[in-house]
Scaffold this active site. Structure first.
Site, mmCIF file in Angstrom:
data_model
loop_
_atom_site.group_PDB
_atom_site.id
_atom_site.type_symbol
_atom_site.label_atom_id
_atom_site.label_comp_id
_atom_site.label_asym_id
_atom_site.label_seq_id
_atom_site.Cartn_x
_atom_site.Cartn_y
_atom_site.Cartn_z
ATOM 1 N N GLY A 223 81.714 55.573 93.660
ATOM 2 C CA GLY A 223 80.515 54.998 94.262
ATOM 3 C C GLY A 223 79.922 53.799 93.549
ATOM 4 N N HIS B 287 87.294 45.762 101.141
ATOM 5 C CA HIS B 287 88.686 45.959 100.722
ATOM 6 C C HIS B 287 88.963 45.101 99.479
ATOM 7 C CE1 HIS B 287 92.899 46.877 100.940
ATOM 8 N NE2 HIS B 287 93.156 45.597 100.753
ATOM 9 N N LEU C 122 89.202 57.347 110.123
ATOM 10 C CA LEU C 122 88.239 57.571 111.206
ATOM 11 C C LEU C 122 88.941 57.323 112.537
ATOM 12 C CD1 LEU C 122 85.325 55.637 109.518
ATOM 13 C CD2 LEU C 122 85.376 58.102 109.933
#
Ligand code: GRF
Length: 208
Positions: A12, A110, A94
């Site tokens: 994170g 990315h 997803l």
């Protein structure tokens, strides 16, 4: 006010960069209402808690199908009134149901200059290993809108990072994060929140 939901799978540091900028007054139009992790125990959840942002774990393996998993995520973010989804080091696939529900409102960061070193399997150290192996002199990071195909959606922002002769995948990964990812992800969120991103085909136009 734009309500933002963040999806995470790991440490994170991108989430931290976003929340630090928010705390510094950089994202006045954004309210971070939910951080969802793909598995329990990820450090990103602790970072969210430090900023008083509710964290939730939604694991794909707890659902019978991709569609059921997508529906659970859609329901969660819809209940929270989320208008922008940020993938910040999110590693679970997803599906169409999720993409359709938040079309044009999902962004990802990315760690390479798309269309180089991206696509299926290019996560973690791999984009950096492959960049070094190929011998490119410049790499960087990309923030883009998310579509079903991995790393293929319209590009919002990119930032270049020069490769050094003595770089390893690890040193390069750290520099790409610090110099590029942590800068352009908050910037893209800010632009979105100010309604400054307009799509023309697959070209993203940024207004002043
Ligand atoms: C980052 O390199 C991001 O670009 C990639 O996964 C990594 C996540 O790092 N998609 P963190 O969890 O934000 O520290």
């Amino acid at each position: 006010m734009l309500k933002v939901g963040v999806l995470v799978s790991g440490g994170g540091t991108n989430l931290q960069a976003i929340l630090d900028k928010k705390a510094a007054g950089y994202l006045p139009e954004c309210e971070f209402v939910s951080v969802v992790a793909s598995k329990p125990g990820v450090y990103a959840l602790e970072r969210a808690a430090n900023f008083g942002i509710p964290g939730t774990v939604i694991c794909k393996k707890d659902y019978a199908s991709q569609d059921e998993y997508d529906k659970a995520l859609v329901e969660h973010f819809t209940e929270k009134g989320v208008g922008l989804i940020v993938l910040a080091g999110f590693l679970t696939i997803l599906g169409k149901t999720f993409m359709d529900a938040f079309e044009g409102r999902i962004i990802n960061v990315h760690p390479a200059l798309i269309p180089s070193f991206c696509g299926k399997g290019f996560y973690g150290l791999k984009p950096h290993e492959k960049a070094l192996e190929y011998g490119v002199k410049v790499t960087g990071a990309t923030v883009h809108f998310v579509e079903l195909e991995a790393d293929a959606g319209p590009i919002i922002l990119q930032k270049a990072v020069y490769i050094k002769e003595d770089d390893t995948a690890e040193t390069l990964q750290k520099r790409v994060m610090k110099e590029a990812e942590w800068e352009i992800l908050p910037e893209a969120i800010k632009l979105f929140s100010e309604d400054k991103l307009k799509l023309e085909g697959r070209i993203v136009k940024i207004s002043d």
